[in-house]
Design a protein around this motif. Sequence first.
Motif, PDB file in Angstrom:
ATOM      1  N   THR A   1       1.836   7.473   0.629  1.00  0.00           N
ATOM      2  CA  THR A   1       1.944   7.836   1.870  1.00  0.00           C
ATOM      3  C   THR A   1       1.749   6.803   2.795  1.00  0.00           C
ATOM      4  N   LEU A   2       1.317   5.564   2.310  1.00  0.00           N
ATOM      5  CA  LEU A   2       1.028   4.375   3.076  1.00  0.00           C
ATOM      6  C   LEU A   2       2.476   3.548   3.380  1.00  0.00           C
ATOM      7  N   ARG A   3       3.400   3.955   2.322  1.00  0.00           N
ATOM      8  CA  ARG A   3       4.550   3.207   2.465  1.00  0.00           C
ATOM      9  C   ARG A   3       5.492   3.502   3.727  1.00  0.00           C
ATOM     10  N   GLY A   4       5.426   4.773   4.100  1.00  0.00           N
ATOM     11  CA  GLY A   4       6.153   5.051   5.230  1.00  0.00           C
ATOM     12  C   GLY A   4       5.699   4.412   6.583  1.00  0.00           C
ATOM     13  N   ILE A   5       4.565   4.246   6.726  1.00  0.00           N
ATOM     14  CA  ILE A   5       3.689   3.905   7.877  1.00  0.00           C
ATOM     15  C   ILE A   5       3.767   2.590   7.685  1.00  0.00           C
TER      16      ILE A   5
ATOM     17  N   PHE B   1     -10.245 -10.671  -0.352  1.00  0.00           N
ATOM     18  CA  PHE B   1      -9.875 -10.491  -1.656  1.00  0.00           C
ATOM     19  C   PHE B   1      -9.197 -12.002  -1.877  1.00  0.00           C
ATOM     20  N   GLU B   2      -9.371 -12.500  -2.981  1.00  0.00           N
ATOM     21  CA  GLU B   2      -8.470 -13.624  -3.366  1.00  0.00           C
ATOM     22  C   GLU B   2      -7.562 -13.243  -4.375  1.00  0.00           C
ATOM     23  N   ALA B   3      -6.452 -12.798  -4.095  1.00  0.00           N
ATOM     24  CA  ALA B   3      -5.461 -12.312  -5.173  1.00  0.00           C
ATOM     25  C   ALA B   3      -4.271 -13.021  -5.297  1.00  0.00           C
ATOM     26  N   GLU B   4      -3.832 -13.363  -6.529  1.00  0.00           N
ATOM     27  CA  GLU B   4      -2.571 -13.615  -6.625  1.00  0.00           C
ATOM     28  C   GLU B   4      -1.728 -13.220  -7.787  1.00  0.00           C
ATOM     29  N   PRO B   5      -0.318 -13.073  -7.691  1.00  0.00           N
ATOM     30  CA  PRO B   5       0.372 -12.613  -8.767  1.00  0.00           C
ATOM     31  C   PRO B   5      -0.065 -13.453 -10.061  1.00  0.00           C
ATOM     32  N   PHE B   6       0.224 -12.900 -11.279  1.00  0.00           N
ATOM     33  CA  PHE B   6      -0.298 -13.441 -12.477  1.00  0.00           C
ATOM     34  C   PHE B   6       0.695 -13.211 -13.650  1.00  0.00           C
ATOM     35  N   GLY B   7       1.846 -13.337 -13.300  1.00  0.00           N
ATOM     36  CA  GLY B   7       2.822 -12.752 -14.402  1.00  0.00           C
ATOM     37  C   GLY B   7       3.108 -11.447 -14.557  1.00  0.00           C
ATOM     38  N   GLY B   8       4.278 -11.027 -14.704  1.00  0.00           N
ATOM     39  CA  GLY B   8       4.605  -9.530 -15.043  1.00  0.00           C
ATOM     40  C   GLY B   8       3.883  -8.914 -14.113  1.00  0.00           C
TER      41      GLY B   8
ATOM     42  N   GLN C   1       6.182  -0.731  -9.454  1.00  0.00           N
ATOM     43  CA  GLN C   1       6.190   0.088  -8.318  1.00  0.00           C
ATOM     44  C   GLN C   1       5.022  -0.570  -7.559  1.00  0.00           C
ATOM     45  N   GLU C   2       3.892  -0.274  -8.206  1.00  0.00           N
ATOM     46  CA  GLU C   2       2.429  -0.698  -7.467  1.00  0.00           C
ATOM     47  C   GLU C   2       2.333  -2.144  -7.517  1.00  0.00           C
ATOM     48  N   PHE C   3       2.842  -2.876  -8.304  1.00  0.00           N
ATOM     49  CA  PHE C   3       2.941  -4.417  -8.152  1.00  0.00           C
ATOM     50  C   PHE C   3       3.498  -4.628  -6.780  1.00  0.00           C
ATOM     51  N   ALA C   4       4.813  -4.106  -6.698  1.00  0.00           N
ATOM     52  CA  ALA C   4       5.470  -4.688  -5.592  1.00  0.00           C
ATOM     53  C   ALA C   4       5.032  -4.098  -4.085  1.00  0.00           C
ATOM     54  N   PHE C   5       4.115  -3.150  -4.378  1.00  0.00           N
ATOM     55  CA  PHE C   5       3.332  -2.577  -3.032  1.00  0.00           C
ATOM     56  C   PHE C   5       2.211  -3.687  -2.899  1.00  0.00           C
ATOM     57  N   LEU C   6       1.523  -3.925  -3.738  1.00  0.00           N
ATOM     58  CA  LEU C   6       0.404  -4.874  -3.736  1.00  0.00           C
ATOM     59  C   LEU C   6       0.831  -6.270  -3.244  1.00  0.00           C
ATOM     60  N   GLU C   7       2.168  -6.726  -3.887  1.00  0.00           N
ATOM     61  CA  GLU C   7       2.530  -7.918  -3.591  1.00  0.00           C
ATOM     62  C   GLU C   7       2.909  -8.023  -1.982  1.00  0.00           C
ATOM     63  N   LYS C   8       3.700  -6.862  -1.462  1.00  0.00           N
ATOM     64  CA  LYS C   8       3.885  -7.037  -0.308  1.00  0.00           C
ATOM     65  C   LYS C   8       2.669  -7.098   0.898  1.00  0.00           C
ATOM     66  N   ASN C   9       1.646  -6.512   0.333  1.00  0.00           N
ATOM     67  CA  ASN C   9       0.424  -6.565   1.235  1.00  0.00           C
ATOM     68  C   ASN C   9      -0.584  -7.531   0.676  1.00  0.00           C
ATOM     69  N   LEU C  10      -0.428  -8.605   0.128  1.00  0.00           N
ATOM     70  CA  LEU C  10      -1.249  -9.676  -0.396  1.00  0.00           C
ATOM     71  C   LEU C  10      -1.960 -10.310   0.990  1.00  0.00           C
ATOM     72  N   GLN C  11      -1.128 -10.341   1.956  1.00  0.00           N
ATOM     73  CA  GLN C  11      -1.776 -10.996   3.099  1.00  0.00           C
ATOM     74  C   GLN C  11      -3.082 -10.322   3.402  1.00  0.00           C
ATOM     75  N   LEU C  12      -2.783  -8.890   3.564  1.00  0.00           N
ATOM     76  CA  LEU C  12      -3.687  -7.926   3.935  1.00  0.00           C
ATOM     77  C   LEU C  12      -4.885  -7.958   3.206  1.00  0.00           C
ATOM     78  N   LEU C  13      -4.767  -8.043   2.062  1.00  0.00           N
ATOM     79  CA  LEU C  13      -5.929  -8.049   0.986  1.00  0.00           C
ATOM     80  C   LEU C  13      -6.584  -9.433   1.092  1.00  0.00           C
ATOM     81  N   ARG C  14      -6.019 -10.331   1.616  1.00  0.00           N
ATOM     82  CA  ARG C  14      -6.618 -11.903   1.766  1.00  0.00           C
ATOM     83  C   ARG C  14      -7.407 -11.447   3.218  1.00  0.00           C
ATOM     84  N   GLU C  15      -6.681 -11.144   4.188  1.00  0.00           N
ATOM     85  CA  GLU C  15      -7.594 -10.903   5.282  1.00  0.00           C
ATOM     86  C   GLU C  15      -8.849 -10.115   5.153  1.00  0.00           C
ATOM     87  N   LEU C  16      -8.978  -9.167   4.056  1.00  0.00           N
ATOM     88  CA  LEU C  16     -10.070  -8.540   3.896  1.00  0.00           C
ATOM     89  C   LEU C  16     -10.989  -9.249   2.888  1.00  0.00           C
TER      90      LEU C  16
END
Length: 618
Positions: free
Chosen positions: A546-550, A509-516, A492-507
């Motif tokens: 709380t963030l999901r709904g917004i 952070f260099e982040a990418e899915p790494f299996g599992g 569930q957490e992964f899905a959330f982060l993945e959905k917000n990867l672009q925002l993390l990058r804008e901030l």
Amino acid sequence: MSIHVLSADVFNKIAAGEVVDRPYSVVKELVENALDAGATEIGVETEGGGKRLIRVTDNGCGIPKDELRLAYLPHATSKLSRAEDLERIRTLGFRGEAIASIAAVSRMKLTSKTKDGEAYSLRSEGGALGELTRDGGADGTCALVEDLFFNTPARRKFLKSDAQEDADIANMLSRFLLSRPEVSFTYTANGKVKYRSFGDGLRSALAVVYGADVLNKTYEFDAEKNGIRLHGFLGAPEFSKPNRSYQSLFVNGRYVVNQTVSAAVSNAYGAYLMKRQYPFFVLFLEVPPEVVDVNVHPNKADVRFAENQVIYGCVYSVVSAILDGNARALEYLVPADGRKGEAAPAAAAAPAAPAPAQMSYEQAKKQLSFDVPPLGGRTPVPRPFREERNELEVHAPAAPAPREDVFEENRRFLLERENKARQDKIDADLLVYKGEIFRTYLCYELGDTVYLIDQHAAHERLIYDRLRAKCEARTVCSQPMLVPYLLNVNAQEFAFLEKNLQLLRELGFEAEPFGGNSLKISAVPADLRDIRLEEFFGEVLASMETLRGIRLPDLLKDKLATAACKAAVKGGEALTDGEVRSLIRAMQGDMTLKCPHGRPVAVRIARAEIEKLFKRIV
Ligand code: ADP
Ligand code: MG
């Protein structure tokens, strides 16, 4: 009006929806029916979190024998017949679907007696009706609901623990206690009395729900503007809460959650509360029924206003007036003895001023200027609250000021605030550094004022501002890490982060899915080289719910920036002289800044306050 089936065109105007999903929604529908029936005493009993049994007993008008069967039919209601009626809904129920929906998923029995009739009951098992039988009992209706979802095991699975369901029922009932203080409610769960109100007024109901002490921590007020009445209780700023569960809004007697009103109240409190502190309020808004649309959501939790701006302006100006203790507040505040309007002897003694002509809602709408008060864009100016209130009593106006356009008033108020903030700004070059105390507070002197600056709060605030600004301008610099960080989270957490990867990058952070369910972090924002990644992601994920709904990515950015700088700043760290100076310079003399968590960055102490301590002056 007798019970009849709604015609298709009327029904189609109402978006059909699930009314029953949890025991508390069953209780809610049954209590609403009791209230609509004019009951003055309502008993609610539950067993097993309401899953085993719910019984709602009332002393209302009852259902005539030959209508008992109709009550179970879908879209059968006595409360509405023509589409036009939707415009003027005063009763709580109106879709005629509650009993039918509840009966379909439970074993139900309605027992009812009208004043001139005998008591009869009618059972239903999963919606299949039984025989009408003679029964005993007092005037009124008793609705018994057993084995909720017995025939829909899939839905039963989604129910929470008994304790949680009980808590949700209690929470929902508390809103009825508040919105119908003239009705006496008893709520018993597994034989234990949870609430008992006596129908003797709002203050009493408030004390039942929140404890007697609440009356000492809130301001009771009653204001009427432009055909809109707003009354209830506002928590004193020091009586703030860690979440929104202490906020109740009733529009025309109906409990709702509404963005316009929430925003108006939050903005009015803005200067007085820290981030993550929420005001306590119980607000009643009475507006002409034709300007609210109660049909927004199937379970009627939200309403829409025809003119949001008028509502915003009214709520904002009333709440601000009370919190700021301005002269107008005197008109609104209800003194402790409950007799409004007798608070100011000066006003009573003055020759009666001609009553100001009251502007109607329609007139207010016509006069509406396009100065929409900014949502959330205000400069917080902390002001001593108590003192203002005291002052208020002294400078009581002789007669109430004539009513004026709510927006004119708001505009003036905001302007005043802005001016005040500007005046409060100091020339940083004139500050004389006097040293540091507890390795935390920097001490400065300027004329007759001492400033204590929390260096960590200030530092955090500056990092935060910088980060947000860069984020906005998309100029964040990334700093690659020597060893990438591997973040392992659940699906569930992964899905959330993945959905917000672009925002993390804008901030940055260099982040990418790494299996599992893992994420590889290979770079961090340059400003945050020392960020504690585990802590940072922990913070972000904690607020995932709380963030999901917004939908506003803006809020997420804010959250990320807060979490990032929190994870970056270390406590108890001495700053070099150079760092201190650049800190002050970067604050640009704004001594009203707050850190991203809402704590003040600077505190000012006037010379007079110190001299008072030494009894040099009194
Ligand atoms: P709605 O409340 O939307 O009309 P319901 O399905 O909840 O629809 O109720 C159907 C009808 O049954 C109501 O319109 C009302 O006439 C009657 N009724 C239900 N509960 C009661 C009650 N406690 N006392 C009197 N009448 C009731
Ligand atoms: Mg109903």
